[in-house]
Design a protein around this motif. Structure first.
Motif, PDB file in Angstrom:
ATOM      1  N   GLY A  17       0.806  -1.209   0.000  1.00 25.67           N
ATOM      2  CA  GLY A  17       0.000   0.000   0.000  1.00 25.67           C
ATOM      3  C   GLY A  17       0.840   1.259   0.000  1.00 25.67           C
ATOM      4  O   GLY A  17       1.893   1.314   0.643  1.00 25.67           O
ATOM      5  N   MET A  18       0.370   2.274  -0.716  1.00 24.96           N
ATOM      6  CA  MET A  18       1.062   3.558  -0.702  1.00 24.96           C
ATOM      7  C   MET A  18       0.054   4.701  -0.849  1.00 24.96           C
ATOM      8  O   MET A  18      -1.030   4.546  -1.409  1.00 24.96           O
ATOM      9  CB  MET A  18       2.111   3.637  -1.810  1.00 24.96           C
ATOM     10  N   THR A  19       0.460   5.855  -0.317  1.00 19.12           N
ATOM     11  CA  THR A  19      -0.339   7.067  -0.436  1.00 19.12           C
ATOM     12  C   THR A  19       0.178   7.871  -1.623  1.00 19.12           C
ATOM     13  O   THR A  19       1.386   8.084  -1.744  1.00 19.12           O
ATOM     14  CB  THR A  19      -0.228   7.915   0.843  1.00 19.12           C
ATOM     15  N   PRO A  20      -0.693   8.336  -2.517  1.00 21.49           N
ATOM     16  CA  PRO A  20      -0.232   9.163  -3.637  1.00 21.49           C
ATOM     17  C   PRO A  20       0.473  10.426  -3.137  1.00 21.49           C
ATOM     18  O   PRO A  20       0.246  10.875  -2.012  1.00 21.49           O
ATOM     19  CB  PRO A  20      -1.534   9.521  -4.367  1.00 21.49           C
ATOM     20  N   PRO A  21       1.341  11.005  -3.961  1.00 22.72           N
ATOM     21  CA  PRO A  21       2.057  12.226  -3.561  1.00 22.72           C
ATOM     22  C   PRO A  21       1.106  13.392  -3.289  1.00 22.72           C
ATOM     23  O   PRO A  21      -0.058  13.388  -3.705  1.00 22.72           O
ATOM     24  CB  PRO A  21       2.941  12.520  -4.778  1.00 22.72           C
ATOM     25  N   LYS A  22       1.635  14.390  -2.600  1.00 23.57           N
ATOM     26  CA  LYS A  22       0.851  15.591  -2.292  1.00 23.57           C
ATOM     27  C   LYS A  22       0.435  16.289  -3.588  1.00 23.57           C
ATOM     28  O   LYS A  22       1.215  16.404  -4.527  1.00 23.57           O
ATOM     29  CB  LYS A  22       1.663  16.554  -1.429  1.00 23.57           C
ATOM     30  N   ILE A  23      -0.769  16.783  -3.602  1.00 19.48           N
ATOM     31  CA  ILE A  23      -1.319  17.414  -4.797  1.00 19.48           C
ATOM     32  C   ILE A  23      -0.602  18.711  -5.132  1.00 19.48           C
ATOM     33  O   ILE A  23      -0.623  19.186  -6.272  1.00 19.48           O
ATOM     34  CB  ILE A  23      -2.842  17.645  -4.621  1.00 19.48           C
ATOM     35  N   GLU A  24       0.089  19.286  -4.136  1.00 20.01           N
ATOM     36  CA  GLU A  24       0.800  20.543  -4.347  1.00 20.01           C
ATOM     37  C   GLU A  24       2.076  20.370  -5.179  1.00 20.01           C
ATOM     38  O   GLU A  24       2.628  21.344  -5.685  1.00 20.01           O
ATOM     39  CB  GLU A  24       1.159  21.180  -3.007  1.00 20.01           C
ATOM     40  N   HIS A  25       2.551  19.124  -5.344  1.00 15.37           N
ATOM     41  CA  HIS A  25       3.766  18.876  -6.112  1.00 15.37           C
ATOM     42  C   HIS A  25       3.549  19.156  -7.600  1.00 15.37           C
ATOM     43  O   HIS A  25       2.435  18.991  -8.127  1.00 15.37           O
ATOM     44  CB  HIS A  25       4.227  17.428  -5.956  1.00 15.37           C
ATOM     45  N   LEU A  49      -1.251  -3.643  -5.973  1.00 15.68           N
ATOM     46  CA  LEU A  49      -0.796  -2.431  -5.314  1.00 15.68           C
ATOM     47  C   LEU A  49      -2.023  -1.706  -4.791  1.00 15.68           C
ATOM     48  O   LEU A  49      -3.006  -1.517  -5.528  1.00 15.68           O
ATOM     49  CB  LEU A  49      -0.042  -1.537  -6.310  1.00 15.68           C
ATOM     50  N   ILE A  50      -1.993  -1.318  -3.522  1.00 12.49           N
ATOM     51  CA  ILE A  50      -3.084  -0.556  -2.923  1.00 12.49           C
ATOM     52  C   ILE A  50      -2.730   0.926  -2.950  1.00 12.49           C
ATOM     53  O   ILE A  50      -1.626   1.314  -2.579  1.00 12.49           O
ATOM     54  CB  ILE A  50      -3.361  -1.010  -1.479  1.00 12.49           C
ATOM     55  N   LEU A  51      -3.682   1.761  -3.377  1.00  2.00           N
ATOM     56  CA  LEU A  51      -3.495   3.210  -3.392  1.00  2.00           C
ATOM     57  C   LEU A  51      -4.573   3.845  -2.525  1.00  2.00           C
ATOM     58  O   LEU A  51      -5.774   3.655  -2.757  1.00  2.00           O
ATOM     59  CB  LEU A  51      -3.568   3.742  -4.821  1.00  2.00           C
ATOM     60  N   TYR A  52      -4.131   4.612  -1.531  1.00  2.39           N
ATOM     61  CA  TYR A  52      -5.057   5.155  -0.532  1.00  2.39           C
ATOM     62  C   TYR A  52      -5.723   6.456  -0.975  1.00  2.39           C
ATOM     63  O   TYR A  52      -5.116   7.276  -1.668  1.00  2.39           O
ATOM     64  CB  TYR A  52      -4.323   5.381   0.794  1.00  2.39           C
ATOM     65  N   ASP A  53      -6.937   6.619  -0.539  1.00  2.00           N
ATOM     66  CA  ASP A  53      -7.715   7.844  -0.720  1.00  2.00           C
ATOM     67  C   ASP A  53      -7.738   8.503   0.659  1.00  2.00           C
ATOM     68  O   ASP A  53      -8.515   8.109   1.528  1.00  2.00           O
ATOM     69  CB  ASP A  53      -9.129   7.477  -1.189  1.00  2.00           C
ATOM     70  N   GLU A 280       2.752  -1.554   4.169  1.00  2.00           N
ATOM     71  CA  GLU A 280       2.849  -0.149   3.774  1.00  2.00           C
ATOM     72  C   GLU A 280       3.874   0.554   4.652  1.00  2.00           C
ATOM     73  O   GLU A 280       4.326   0.016   5.671  1.00  2.00           O
ATOM     74  CB  GLU A 280       1.496   0.556   3.919  1.00  2.00           C
ATOM     75  N   SER A 281       4.237   1.769   4.259  1.00  2.00           N
ATOM     76  CA  SER A 281       5.024   2.656   5.114  1.00  2.00           C
ATOM     77  C   SER A 281       4.166   3.865   5.435  1.00  2.00           C
ATOM     78  O   SER A 281       3.765   4.605   4.530  1.00  2.00           O
ATOM     79  CB  SER A 281       6.315   3.102   4.419  1.00  2.00           C
ATOM     80  N   ILE A 282       3.860   4.048   6.707  1.00  2.00           N
ATOM     81  CA  ILE A 282       3.084   5.215   7.107  1.00  2.00           C
ATOM     82  C   ILE A 282       3.928   6.483   6.995  1.00  2.00           C
ATOM     83  O   ILE A 282       3.435   7.561   6.702  1.00  2.00           O
ATOM     84  CB  ILE A 282       2.551   5.015   8.539  1.00  2.00           C
TER      85      ILE A 282
END
Length: 313
Positions: A17-25, A49-53, A280-282
């Motif tokens: 699992g991973m969190t998508p990058p910050k939208i500000e990038h 692959l898990i992608l978090y919302d 995942e990595s928090i």
């Protein structure tokens, strides 16, 4: 294929699992982050692959958030535009309460010609205002897209207080959930208590158990530990002390995570419960991300060995 494993109710499904990058990038920065993430996982045999919302969750607790909340890129957008180099199924988390029925229906039907996977997440607290609840999201999915396999979230620690998590799971299965993913797991007793009630309730009622993926997340610092606790992750006091007073917090966390999952997996295998794992990595620190990928490899090796063995008697 992931779909076949889920519907066959197989043990040993493995995801990252991973969190998508910050939208500000910038788009260039996002592409750079994605490339690094793809390279880390290319040679690991993943089922998905898990992608978090990500949602804020500030209304869930009065405690100050250890890390500031910053909106992230939509997981579907990140998957389709930046992660094509990783040829594995993508499981998209959806915090369904933030979407209107029309918005959600449009997302459900956007790629109805190919297999899709999702995990539906409800409100972070009873006070959170939502536009759509889990039952309605499930109904929309079943009626509009038969190619979408969706799952739900299971919280074994909640079972400690209410003793009804297995009943919540049954209701979600009745609504269409085909698998479940837990929050980060550090509490073995809570996990085994839930699995025991899940197993015997379903067997007594002639029901088939669906896969449950237990989430593992390494902890590499006291700040990460504080964030885990803020997120509501149950960490027993003895284990918290083991981490805080260790000479190498990250290594200790990895060893404990492997031990925890092995105990849970063997307990489940003995009862015929289809358990798998998600890692995942928090933290966004490079050292913790790389440790999570190494943990993923270690769990993969463990699963391969365990699944080749005859079932425990």
């Amino acid at each position: 294929m992931l779909r076949d494993k889920i519907w066959a109710k197989e043990a040993g499904i493995l995801t990252y699992g991973m969190t998508p990058p910050k939208i500000e990038h910038s788009s260039e920065k996002i592409a750079e982050i994605a490339q690094k993430q793809v390279e880390r996982l290319l040679d690991v045999e993943l089922d998905a692959l898990i992608l978090y919302d990500v949602q804020d969750e500030a209304d869930r607790t009065d405690e100050t958030r250890p890390f500031p909340y910053l909106p992230t890129l939509d997981p579907t957008t990140y998957s389709e535009q930046y992660l094509k180099g990783l040829q594995v199924p993508k499981i998209i988390y959806r915090c369904v309460g933030r979407y209107s029925e029309e918005q959600f229906a449009n997302w459900v039907t956007a790629n109805a010609n190919r297999d899709q996977y999702s995990v539906y997440v409800g409100a972070s607290s009873s006070t959170q205002e939502v536009q759509l609840d889990l039952a309605e999201a499930s109904r929309i999915s079943k009626s509009l897209n038969s190619s979408l396999t969706f799952g739900g979230v299971v919280i074994p620690e909640r079972h400690q207080k209410r003793n009804d998590e297995h009943l919540r799971v049954k209701q979600k299965i009745d609504n269409g959930c085909a698998f479940f993913v837990s929050q980060a797991t550090y509490n073995v007793e809570a996990s085994k208590n839930f699995l025991s009630d899940y197993c015997y309730y379903f067997k007594e009622n002639g029901l088939e158990m669906v896969p449950v993926l237990f989430n593992l997340a390494p902890c590499g610092s006291e700040k990460t530990l504080a964030f885990m606790k803020w997120l509501g992750i149950s960490i027993p006091k003895w284990l918290e002390n083991e981490l805080k007073y260790s000479h190498d917090v990250l290594d200790k966390s990895i060893q404990l995570s492997k031990s925890i999952f092995q105990e849970i997996f063997e307990f489940a295998m003995d009862k015929g419960i289809p358990v798998g794992c998600s890692v995942e990595s928090i933290s966004t620190r490079k050292v913790e991300i790389e440790a999570s990928v190494q943990l993923l490899r270690d769990i993969k090796s463990m699963l391969d060995k365990k699944l080749k063995q005859p079932a425990l008697s």
